[in-house]
Structures are given as C-alpha cells and as structure tokens.
Write a protein that holds these residues in place. Structure first.
Motif, short mmCIF file in Angstrom:
data_model
loop_
_atom_site.label_atom_id
_atom_site.label_comp_id
_atom_site.label_asym_id
_atom_site.label_seq_id
_atom_site.Cartn_x
_atom_site.Cartn_y
_atom_site.Cartn_z
N ALA A 244 57.03 14.04 35.36
CA ALA A 244 57.40 15.28 34.61
C ALA A 244 57.43 14.75 32.96
N ALA A 245 57.75 13.12 32.75
CA ALA A 245 57.96 13.26 31.49
C ALA A 245 56.48 13.22 30.13
N LYS A 246 55.44 13.00 31.47
CA LYS A 246 54.61 12.90 31.60
C LYS A 246 53.36 13.53 30.78
N THR A 247 53.78 14.69 31.44
CA THR A 247 52.87 16.07 31.64
C THR A 247 53.45 17.52 31.85
N ARG A 248 53.05 18.53 31.34
CA ARG A 248 53.50 19.79 30.96
C ARG A 248 52.53 20.28 31.55
N VAL A 249 52.96 21.73 31.64
CA VAL A 249 52.09 22.94 32.00
C VAL A 249 52.44 24.60 31.38
N ILE A 250 50.99 24.47 31.27
CA ILE A 250 50.52 25.36 30.46
C ILE A 250 50.08 26.94 30.50
N THR A 251 50.25 27.94 30.29
CA THR A 251 50.02 29.50 31.33
C THR A 251 48.89 30.06 30.21
N GLY A 252 48.30 30.89 30.57
CA GLY A 252 47.80 32.00 29.69
C GLY A 252 46.92 33.34 30.22
N ARG A 253 46.86 33.64 29.30
CA ARG A 253 45.70 34.40 29.32
C ARG A 253 44.13 34.72 28.67
N ILE A 254 42.84 35.17 29.24
CA ILE A 254 41.53 35.03 28.27
C ILE A 254 41.39 36.60 28.44
N TYR A 255 40.82 37.29 28.08
CA TYR A 255 40.69 38.33 27.33
C TYR A 255 39.19 38.42 26.75
N ASP A 256 38.25 39.60 26.40
CA ASP A 256 37.61 39.82 25.57
C ASP A 256 38.22 40.82 24.60
N ASP A 257 36.32 41.45 23.15
CA ASP A 257 36.79 41.70 22.09
C ASP A 257 37.41 43.57 23.19
N GLN A 258 37.39 43.68 24.16
CA GLN A 258 38.01 45.00 24.94
C GLN A 258 39.18 44.96 25.12
N ASN A 259 40.02 43.51 25.12
CA ASN A 259 41.23 43.39 25.92
C ASN A 259 41.55 43.34 27.26
N SER B 17 40.34 41.22 30.93
CA SER B 17 40.61 40.32 31.28
C SER B 17 39.53 40.04 32.07
N ILE B 18 38.76 38.35 31.97
CA ILE B 18 38.27 37.78 32.19
C ILE B 18 38.74 36.54 32.99
N PRO B 19 37.57 37.03 34.17
CA PRO B 19 37.95 35.78 35.20
C PRO B 19 36.93 34.93 35.46
N GLY B 20 37.57 33.75 36.09
CA GLY B 20 36.65 32.39 36.82
C GLY B 20 36.40 31.59 35.36
N VAL B 21 36.80 32.31 34.25
CA VAL B 21 37.04 31.69 32.58
C VAL B 21 37.36 29.94 33.03
N SER B 22 36.56 28.58 32.55
CA SER B 22 37.44 27.49 33.14
C SER B 22 37.72 26.77 31.36
N VAL B 23 39.28 26.26 31.59
CA VAL B 23 40.41 26.15 31.20
C VAL B 23 40.35 24.58 31.26
N LYS B 24 39.85 23.59 30.44
CA LYS B 24 40.54 21.86 30.96
C LYS B 24 40.46 21.23 29.36
N THR B 25 41.12 19.94 29.27
CA THR B 25 40.75 19.25 28.75
C THR B 25 40.33 18.97 28.28
N ARG C 209 40.88 20.32 34.74
CA ARG C 209 41.38 21.97 34.93
C ARG C 209 41.36 22.90 35.58
N ALA C 210 41.38 23.71 35.46
CA ALA C 210 42.09 25.76 35.78
C ALA C 210 41.16 26.14 35.76
N THR C 211 40.62 27.39 36.34
CA THR C 211 40.01 28.56 36.44
C THR C 211 40.58 30.04 36.21
N THR C 212 40.63 30.56 35.48
CA THR C 212 41.55 32.04 35.33
C THR C 212 40.87 32.84 36.58
N ASP C 213 42.19 33.68 37.18
CA ASP C 213 42.51 34.12 38.04
C ASP C 213 41.69 35.93 37.78
#
Length: 247
Positions: A136-151, A153-161, A167-171
C-alpha cells in the motif's frame, strides 16, 4: 518492478471450464459475463507482469502454481535485521535441544512414525476472482467520473497512466476506479470522438473530468460546379464586349 506481495482466489468459482466459450487469453464465462484468464499456461514472471498491469481479473490457477508464486514473493522480500536475529536464536535453540535429546535417546529403541498422506489434490485447478495484495505504501487508488458538455456520463472511457501499464474503463455511470503508483503525476483520459486529456494527479482521491468533442477537418471528394457552356459563351462573346463599349 512488481510490488505484489500475495496472490490468491478467496472465493473459488465452481463453473465448468470445459463449458466456457474459448476467448483471447482464456475462456468466456456466461455466468458472470467475464473472460477467465488461463494462468496455468503462464510462467511466474508472466503472471506477475499480467497482474501488475491489470485489475479486477478472473483467473484459472493450479493450486501448486499459487503456492510457488507466493513462495517466490516471500523469498523476494528482504529480511530485516530483527528477523535475522530471531532466526539465529531459533536455530541455536533447535541445535541445543537436538544435542540434549540425542544424549537421552541413545538407549531407547527407534520408533517409526507413519505420517498420513494429505487428502487434498495439490494439482487441482481453481477458478475465480484473483486478488493480488500489493504494498500500500507504493500505490494509491483514485476514483472519478467522466462526462461530456451536457453533463452526461460517458461509459467505456479509457483511463490509464501515461506508460499504459495501469488502466481502467468507465462503467455505465461514467465512473472509474484505478490503482496507480504513488508517484504518478498524470493520467490519460481518452475516448473516440473526444479530445484526449492529461489529468494532473494531486492529493485528491476523486476526480471529475469533462471531455470535449474533437473538431475534425472535412475530408472527402471535391465537387466543382461549372457554369453551363451556353452561359459562358454569352457572357464572353456578347455581354462583356457590349459592357466595354458603354463603359
């Protein structure tokens, strides 16, 4: 270098491997709608590399393979000075006990002890969600939400280093959860039709990211519309000469 400390399958799955449909790197389980990765064909190094770069994995392991993996993690962990002194004390204690017991047992007849064989199958196969315990000292967990101009939610977005190793993909709700190295400064957010973004990572654990649509230049066949031949002759031979006379 991997920071995995332990790999196990806490809740083995009892679905039939033979009834699953073949898929890339494993088979597809219709019960949970996931691809079960076949780790039995991989070496320890390949398994470690795969689990270091991927989260939320269902896998197929040989029990002996899991034992060997976790034994390798234990062997790779550097021993501390305290554990070294404890190990030395245990060895000296065993040695002194052996010498004293040998003197007492010289005049006693030998006794043969039969150890029962284990009933479990050491080579049996396990299926289920793979849990890789990390430092745990070497990693951390981040969360969030991806959305468009009309607020929306966008599913299937790739989030990676930026390196692409984690990497992860939005639900369907546009949300993601990503385990990253503790020293990560940015993550890349990308989806078809939207501008790729680099999001700065700070001390926050939750990130709200707005994607804007990509503006594309027009590509295609060029169509040129010309004036009809009669109009061009009229303009060149009649209208233009008459206009020059009166001007």
């Amino acid at each position: 270098m991997s920071n995995i400390q332990n790999v196990n399958i806490p809740k083995p799955c009892h679905q039939s491997w033979q009834q699953m449909m073949p898929a890339e790197s494993g088979r597809h389980c219709a019960q949970c709608c996931k691809t079960v990765t076949d780790f039995t064909t991989m070496t320890n190094s390949q398994v470690i590399a795969y689990l270091s770069n991927t989260s939320n994995v269902c896998g197929r392991f040989n029990e002996q393979q899991l034992t060997n993996l976790n034994h390798q993690f234990s062997a790779d962990t550097p021993a501390t000075a305290t554990s070294g002194w404890k190990r030395l004390a245990v060895i000296m204690g065993i040695a002194s006990f052996t010498l004293s017991f040998k003197a007492v047992a010289q005049n006693k007849p030998a006794i043969t002890v039969q150890v029962p064989r284990p009933t479990g199958d050491a080579g049996s196969i396990m299926l289920g969600k793979v849990v890789a315990t990390t430092d745990a000292a070497k990693t951390r967990v981040i969360t969030g939400r991806i959305y468009d101009d009309q607020n929306l939610s966008i599913p299937g977005v790739s989030v990676k280093t930026p390196s692409g190793l984690t990497r992860a993909t939005t639900d369907t709700a546009g949300k993601f959860r990503l385990t990253i190295p503790a020293d990560t400064k940015q993550v890349q957010v990308a989806f078809i039709g939207y501008k790729t973004m680099l999001v700065d990572i700070c001390a926050d654990e939750n990130y709200q990211v707005k994607l804007t649509t990509e503006q594309y230049a027009m590509l295609g066949e060029v169509v040129v519309t010309k004036t009809p031949l009669i109009k061009r002759i009229y303009y060149k031979c009649i209208k233009r000469p008459i206009r020059k006379i009166f001007n």
